[in-house]
Design a protein around this motif. Structure first.
Motif, PDB file in Angstrom:
ATOM      1  N   TYR A   4       0.466  -1.689   0.521  1.00  0.00           N
ATOM      2  CA  TYR A   4       0.272   0.126   0.477  1.00  0.00           C
ATOM      3  C   TYR A   4       0.264   1.472  -0.313  1.00  0.00           C
ATOM      4  CZ  TYR A   4      -3.716  -3.098   1.394  1.00  0.00           C
ATOM      5  OH  TYR A   4      -4.802  -4.244   1.102  1.00  0.00           O
ATOM      6  N   ARG A   5       0.336   1.936  -0.920  1.00  0.00           N
ATOM      7  CA  ARG A   5       1.139   3.293  -0.951  1.00  0.00           C
ATOM      8  C   ARG A   5      -0.346   4.649  -0.538  1.00  0.00           C
ATOM      9  NH1 ARG A   5       3.822   2.913  -7.189  1.00  0.00           N
ATOM     10  NH2 ARG A   5       5.089   0.561  -6.306  1.00  0.00           N
ATOM     11  N   LEU A   7      -1.080   8.301   0.243  1.00  0.00           N
ATOM     12  CA  LEU A   7      -0.429   9.252  -0.476  1.00  0.00           C
ATOM     13  C   LEU A   7      -1.965  10.548  -0.569  1.00  0.00           C
ATOM     14  CD1 LEU A   7       1.490   7.955  -3.595  1.00  0.00           C
ATOM     15  CD2 LEU A   7       2.279   8.402  -1.724  1.00  0.00           C
ATOM     16  N   ASP A 261       5.840   5.726 -13.461  1.00  0.00           N
ATOM     17  CA  ASP A 261       4.947   7.054 -13.109  1.00  0.00           C
ATOM     18  C   ASP A 261       3.676   7.353 -12.392  1.00  0.00           C
ATOM     19  OD1 ASP A 261       6.635   6.886 -16.612  1.00  0.00           O
ATOM     20  OD2 ASP A 261       7.420   8.329 -14.901  1.00  0.00           O
ATOM     21  N   ASP A 263       2.929   6.796 -10.042  1.00  0.00           N
ATOM     22  CA  ASP A 263       3.189   7.033  -8.072  1.00  0.00           C
ATOM     23  C   ASP A 263       3.116   9.336  -8.210  1.00  0.00           C
ATOM     24  OD1 ASP A 263       3.760   5.428  -5.923  1.00  0.00           O
ATOM     25  OD2 ASP A 263       5.496   5.987  -6.910  1.00  0.00           O
ATOM     26  N   ARG A 264       3.303   9.712  -9.962  1.00  0.00           N
ATOM     27  CA  ARG A 264       4.160  10.373  -9.900  1.00  0.00           C
ATOM     28  C   ARG A 264       2.411  11.492 -10.499  1.00  0.00           C
ATOM     29  NH1 ARG A 264       4.257  13.664 -14.661  1.00  0.00           N
ATOM     30  NH2 ARG A 264       4.992  11.458 -15.560  1.00  0.00           N
ATOM     31  N   VAL A 266      -0.653   9.733  -9.399  1.00  0.00           N
ATOM     32  CA  VAL A 266      -1.293  10.549  -7.725  1.00  0.00           C
ATOM     33  C   VAL A 266      -1.100  10.959  -7.035  1.00  0.00           C
ATOM     34  CG1 VAL A 266      -1.491   8.404  -5.918  1.00  0.00           C
ATOM     35  CG2 VAL A 266      -1.398   7.646  -8.379  1.00  0.00           C
ATOM     36  N   ALA A 267       0.086  11.644  -6.737  1.00  0.00           N
ATOM     37  CA  ALA A 267       0.373  12.814  -5.972  1.00  0.00           C
ATOM     38  C   ALA A 267       0.320  13.846  -6.810  1.00  0.00           C
ATOM     39  CB  ALA A 267       2.246  13.373  -5.961  1.00  0.00           C
ATOM     40  N   GLU A 277      -5.401   7.434  -2.622  1.00  0.00           N
ATOM     41  CA  GLU A 277      -4.225   6.098  -2.597  1.00  0.00           C
ATOM     42  C   GLU A 277      -4.020   5.209  -3.469  1.00  0.00           C
ATOM     43  OE1 GLU A 277      -5.661   4.174   1.411  1.00  0.00           O
ATOM     44  OE2 GLU A 277      -5.889   2.272  -0.224  1.00  0.00           O
ATOM     45  N   PHE A 278      -2.762   4.835  -4.113  1.00  0.00           N
ATOM     46  CA  PHE A 278      -2.426   3.869  -4.482  1.00  0.00           C
ATOM     47  C   PHE A 278      -1.702   2.725  -3.971  1.00  0.00           C
ATOM     48  CE2 PHE A 278       0.837   3.439  -7.572  1.00  0.00           C
ATOM     49  CZ  PHE A 278       0.310   1.680  -8.811  1.00  0.00           C
ATOM     50  N   THR A 279      -2.663   1.040  -4.413  1.00  0.00           N
ATOM     51  CA  THR A 279      -2.388  -0.344  -3.591  1.00  0.00           C
ATOM     52  C   THR A 279      -2.321  -0.770  -5.424  1.00  0.00           C
ATOM     53  OG1 THR A 279      -3.733   0.564  -2.514  1.00  0.00           O
ATOM     54  CG2 THR A 279      -3.453  -2.122  -3.165  1.00  0.00           C
ATOM     55  N   ARG A 409       7.814   0.149  -0.091  1.00  0.00           N
ATOM     56  CA  ARG A 409       8.007   0.578  -1.252  1.00  0.00           C
ATOM     57  C   ARG A 409       7.516   1.897  -1.084  1.00  0.00           C
ATOM     58  NH1 ARG A 409       3.876  -3.178  -4.612  1.00  0.00           N
ATOM     59  NH2 ARG A 409       4.938  -2.001  -6.179  1.00  0.00           N
TER      60      ARG A 409
END
Length: 409
Positions: A4-5, A7, A261, A263-264, A266-267, A277-279, A409
């Motif tokens: 889980y990330r 953000l 990319d 993550d970018r 989503v941020a 939220e990124f899963t 991660r």
């Protein structure tokens, strides 16, 4: 085991208001209309204006702040406060602005099974405490029923009009895409059919005369070279037209974005006001560039639509790696309806005609599937499944992955 990330910024996660500026303006406007009616009606009917009466009149409109998030609950709160006002304070009988807006929001967002009982309640609650008023009760009933019917009728007309507009917009978008495809196909057909045919004939002639007449072979090769050069020039011109909005050729081309990319993007969504939220489920592995670009564009378009249409909501991005399939899902917990004057409306399945068509084209190109639509519990979801080549890992890679499973991660 999924990782889980999270953000979601703290400032966005806990401090954002559950209503928008438009919701506040509508609530204030309804409160002002009802307060004006209370003051003027009290003077006309000889009723004394009291502080509790003013407070209850204004407070009756406050639940309208939440009419986009839950129109039925907000309408129920308006009716409870309106009934309390009529039973505890002497007021002129009226079908107030707060009741009108609340009923309109319910009629826009819900079906007839909910709207009809809501209209009956809206017509009956203003009659509480006014059975012995200056006007015959039957006229008050007729007036309230007519007002409720007018509000519901207006909502139904707006809903149908909006559905027609969305249908026409989707049709125009599909026609535009189809026409562009036909135009590109015609251009490519003209280029390929003419020049490639000429090149094929010249190559055949050169081969046939290779051992007999060198001058004929030389002329054929020159013609073949010129035809190939012209075909490349015309195809380049066609591509330049399609890339009219891209960066000039002098600038070095940037690498195409992919799943790495996300993550970018989503941020960026979080910074733009949509807590996301990124899963990731399953074991990540390198994706083909075209698949990675498709995943990135789907997430980008879905989050953009959520920021435009979901209002105050949260979003979730799920990326699932299977043995031979990749599934990307983007969902939000918004109201599930387009933002409209009344806060309701048809579902958001057509909220971005060109964007959804573009996603469908990308997924179809890879032999995948795409589904979009509102969720049963509220919100909207975009889900795409993309086929992948079967993935096999060496024992060394399995051991390395197992050792790294517990790493953050």
């Amino acid at each position: 085991m999924p990782t889980y990330r999270h953000l979601v910024p703290r400032a966005l996660g806990d401090r954002t208001l559950p209503w928008t500026r438009d919701d506040a303006l509508v609530a204030v406007g309804a409160a002002a209309v009802d307060l004006l009616g209370y003051l003027v009606g009290s003077q006309t009917d000889g009723i004394t204006v009291t502080v509790p009466g003013v407070a209850l009149v204004v407070g009756t409109a406050m639940p309208l702040l939440f009419r986009r998030r839950d129109p039925l609950l907000a309408f129920a709160a308006v009716l409870v406060l309106s009934g309390t006002l009529n039973l505890t304070v002497q007021t002129p009988q009226n079908f107030g602005g707060a009741v009108v807006v609340g009923l309109y929001s319910v009629a826009r967002a819900r079906g007839l099974l909910v709207t009809v009982p809501a209209a009956v309640a809206a017509a009956g609650v203003p009659l509480l405490g006014h059975a012995a008023g200056p006007y015959p009760l039957r006229w008050n009933i007729v007036g309230n029923v007519a007002a409720a019917a007018l509000v519901v009728g207006a909502a139904v007309v707006i809903n149908r009009w909006q559905q027609d507009v969305e249908a026409k917009r989707r049709l125009l978008a599909e026609r535009a895409v189809a026409e562009e495809r036909r135009r590109i196909a015609r251009e490519l057909h003209d280029i390929v059919s003419h020049h490639i045919t000429t090149m094929q004939l010249m190559a055949g002639g050169a081969r046939a005369n290779l051992a007999h007449d060198t001058d004929v072979v030389r002329d054929a090769l020159v013609t073949l070279e010129n035809s190939g050069r012209m075909a490349l020039r015309e195809m380049r011109q066609l591509l330049d037209v399609l890339r009219a909005d891209d960066e000039p050729d002098e600038a070095p081309p940037a690498p195409q974005p992919g799943a790495a990319d996300l993550d970018r993007i989503v941020a960026e969504s979080c910074r733009a006001g949509l807590p996301t939220e990124f899963t990731v489920h399953g074991r990540e592995r390198p994706l083909p560039p075209t698949i990675g670009l498709t995943v990135f564009r789907i997430v980008q378009e879905a989050l953009t639509n959520a920021r435009k249409h979901a209002g105050q909501a949260r979003a979730q991005v799920h990326l699932t790696y299977g043995p031979d399939r990749l599934v990307v899902a983007v969902r939000d917990d918004g109201s599930g309806s387009s933002a409209g004057a009344g806060g309701g409306g048809p579902n958001r399945s057509g909220r971005s005609g060109y964007g959804l068509i573009g996603m469908h084209e990308r997924v179809t190109l890879h032999g995948g599937s795409l589904s979009t639509g509102p969720l049963d519990g509220g919100g909207f979801e975009v889900r795409a499944g993309l086929p992948l080549a079967p993935y096999e890992q060496s024992p060394q890679a399995e051991e390395g992955a197992a050792e790294g499973e517990d790493l953050p991660r």
